[in-house]
Design a protein around this motif. Structure first.
Motif, PDB file in Angstrom:
ATOM      1  N   GLU A 166      34.976 -24.613  42.958  1.00 43.54           N
ATOM      2  CA  GLU A 166      35.965 -25.293  42.120  1.00 43.54           C
ATOM      3  C   GLU A 166      37.213 -25.647  42.925  1.00 43.54           C
ATOM      4  N   GLU A 167      37.655 -24.734  43.789  1.00 43.53           N
ATOM      5  CA  GLU A 167      38.833 -24.989  44.616  1.00 43.53           C
ATOM      6  C   GLU A 167      38.558 -26.078  45.650  1.00 43.53           C
ATOM      7  N   ILE A 168      37.362 -26.056  46.233  1.00 42.11           N
ATOM      8  CA  ILE A 168      36.993 -27.096  47.193  1.00 42.11           C
ATOM      9  C   ILE A 168      36.976 -28.459  46.508  1.00 42.11           C
ATOM     10  N   ALA A 169      36.407 -28.517  45.309  1.00 41.87           N
ATOM     11  CA  ALA A 169      36.342 -29.788  44.575  1.00 41.87           C
ATOM     12  C   ALA A 169      37.740 -30.344  44.332  1.00 41.87           C
ATOM     13  N   ALA A 170      38.673 -29.486  43.917  1.00 37.28           N
ATOM     14  CA  ALA A 170      40.042 -29.948  43.668  1.00 37.28           C
ATOM     15  C   ALA A 170      40.714 -30.391  44.957  1.00 37.28           C
ATOM     16  N   LEU A 171      40.396 -29.730  46.058  1.00 35.76           N
ATOM     17  CA  LEU A 171      40.971 -30.102  47.346  1.00 35.76           C
ATOM     18  C   LEU A 171      40.435 -31.446  47.830  1.00 35.76           C
ATOM     19  N   LEU A 172      39.205 -31.770  47.437  1.00 34.05           N
ATOM     20  CA  LEU A 172      38.559 -33.003  47.893  1.00 34.05           C
ATOM     21  C   LEU A 172      38.638 -34.127  46.865  1.00 34.05           C
ATOM     22  N   GLY A 173      39.289 -33.872  45.745  1.00 36.86           N
ATOM     23  CA  GLY A 173      39.472 -34.928  44.757  1.00 36.86           C
ATOM     24  C   GLY A 173      38.217 -35.287  43.997  1.00 36.86           C
ATOM     25  N   THR A 174      37.413 -34.279  43.633  1.00 29.14           N
ATOM     26  CA  THR A 174      36.201 -34.541  42.865  1.00 29.14           C
ATOM     27  C   THR A 174      36.014 -33.417  41.853  1.00 29.14           C
ATOM     28  N   THR A 175      34.879 -33.418  41.149  1.00 28.34           N
ATOM     29  CA  THR A 175      34.610 -32.369  40.172  1.00 28.34           C
ATOM     30  C   THR A 175      33.750 -31.281  40.799  1.00 28.34           C
ATOM     31  N   ARG A 176      33.764 -30.112  40.174  1.00 26.72           N
ATOM     32  CA  ARG A 176      32.958 -29.003  40.678  1.00 26.72           C
ATOM     33  C   ARG A 176      31.476 -29.366  40.662  1.00 26.72           C
ATOM     34  N   GLN A 177      31.023 -30.002  39.593  1.00 23.73           N
ATOM     35  CA  GLN A 177      29.607 -30.348  39.479  1.00 23.73           C
ATOM     36  C   GLN A 177      29.185 -31.317  40.577  1.00 23.73           C
ATOM     37  N   THR A 178      30.002 -32.334  40.822  1.00 19.76           N
ATOM     38  CA  THR A 178      29.663 -33.311  41.858  1.00 19.76           C
ATOM     39  C   THR A 178      29.655 -32.667  43.234  1.00 19.76           C
ATOM     40  N   ALA A 179      30.668 -31.846  43.524  1.00 18.26           N
ATOM     41  CA  ALA A 179      30.730 -31.181  44.826  1.00 18.26           C
ATOM     42  C   ALA A 179      29.528 -30.262  45.023  1.00 18.26           C
ATOM     43  N   SER A 180      29.164 -29.516  43.986  1.00 24.23           N
ATOM     44  CA  SER A 180      28.028 -28.603  44.077  1.00 24.23           C
ATOM     45  C   SER A 180      26.723 -29.366  44.287  1.00 24.23           C
ATOM     46  N   THR A 181      26.558 -30.480  43.567  1.00 24.73           N
ATOM     47  CA  THR A 181      25.346 -31.293  43.708  1.00 24.73           C
ATOM     48  C   THR A 181      25.215 -31.843  45.121  1.00 24.73           C
ATOM     49  N   GLU A 182      26.309 -32.368  45.662  1.00 24.68           N
ATOM     50  CA  GLU A 182      26.268 -32.950  47.008  1.00 24.68           C
ATOM     51  C   GLU A 182      26.051 -31.874  48.067  1.00 24.68           C
ATOM     52  N   LEU A 183      26.686 -30.716  47.905  1.00 22.88           N
ATOM     53  CA  LEU A 183      26.489 -29.632  48.870  1.00 22.88           C
ATOM     54  C   LEU A 183      25.037 -29.165  48.864  1.00 22.88           C
ATOM     55  N   ASN A 184      24.452 -29.024  47.687  1.00 24.70           N
ATOM     56  CA  ASN A 184      23.047 -28.613  47.606  1.00 24.70           C
ATOM     57  C   ASN A 184      22.125 -29.655  48.229  1.00 24.70           C
ATOM     58  N   ALA A 185      22.457 -30.937  48.073  1.00 23.43           N
ATOM     59  CA  ALA A 185      21.653 -31.991  48.694  1.00 23.43           C
ATOM     60  C   ALA A 185      21.720 -31.889  50.217  1.00 23.43           C
ATOM     61  N   MET A 186      22.889 -31.558  50.749  1.00 24.71           N
ATOM     62  CA  MET A 186      23.043 -31.390  52.195  1.00 24.71           C
ATOM     63  C   MET A 186      22.240 -30.185  52.689  1.00 24.71           C
TER      64      MET A 186
END
Length: 220
Positions: A166-186
């Motif tokens: 959640e903190e990473i998402a806020a730091l990168l200007g996105t939502t927690r769900q989107t950040a988690s989805t993209e990280l899992n894809a990587m």
């Protein structure tokens, strides 16, 4: 001549007794917002814990950075200030502290360092939002984290991830769900892997650089 000690060491020393007297201690529980009474312009030093500096609307939050031990900041800004863990602060009125700047070089050095950090993160956030998709932002964040902790970008290197998703998402200007989805894809693509709760293992450095759109950490 006032010795040039690290700021907290100076405040706790005999030479810094005069400086220490203008501060009072304040403790915040995790999740608490730091608010100055009656809109008073205050300056604070983080003695321990962590303070998040961010902007928020009902729809979104954007983090500008995190303050940790020895960092100094002011309540006189439009940014919100929130403890992300139990935090101890030293707080003083800005006008009183300003009169001490000439006597204590450690104060000046800390102010310059923290302002540079916040400005750098603000510029990174603007660049990310304007030019980079979320996957690239995550890759750039991981490479910056590796560089900050002097971790080589090589196979099996472990990158310390100090923030929650959640903190990473806020730091990168996105939502927690989107950040988690993209990280899992990587992770599924084989470029990186989870290593416990607080580390990311590099599996394919070239792919990580490719995702970041850079061939060297200096490019991010």
């Amino acid at each position: 001549m006032i010795p040039q000690l690290p700021l907290l060491d100076l405040i706790d020393s005999e030479e810094g007794a005069g400086l220490r007297r203008i501060f009072h201690e304040k403790r915040l529980e995790s999740g608490s917002l730091l608010r100055a009474p009656n809109g008073e312009d205050q300056v604070f030093i983080v003695r321990s814990g962590r303070i998040r500096v961010y902007f928020a609307t009902p729809e979104q939050e954007l983090s500008l950075g995190y303050l940790t031990a020895t960092d100094m900041f002011s309540t006189h800004s439009r940014a919100l200030l929130q403890a992300t863990q139990a935090t101890e602060l030293l707080v003083a009125r800005r006008d009183v502290l300003e009169r001490q700047l000439g006597r204590y070089p450690a104060l000046q050095a800390t102010i310059v360092r923290v302002l540079a950090m916040v400005l750098s993160q603000a510029m990174t956030l603007i660049e990310d939002l304007a030019f980079h998709p979320v996957k690239r932002r995550i890759a750039r964040y991981l490479l910056r984290s590796a560089a900050r902790h002097k971790i080589p970008v090589a196979v099996d290197s472990l990158i310390l991830v100090e923030l929650s998703m959640e903190e990473i998402a806020a730091l990168l200007g996105t939502t927690r769900q989107t950040a988690s989805t993209e990280l899992n894809a990587m992770i599924h693509a084989g470029g990186i892997a989870r290593q416990g709760r607080r580390h990311i293992r590099i599996c394919d450095p070239e792919r990580l650089y490719l995702w970041a759109g850079a061939d060297h950490p200096a490019g991010i």
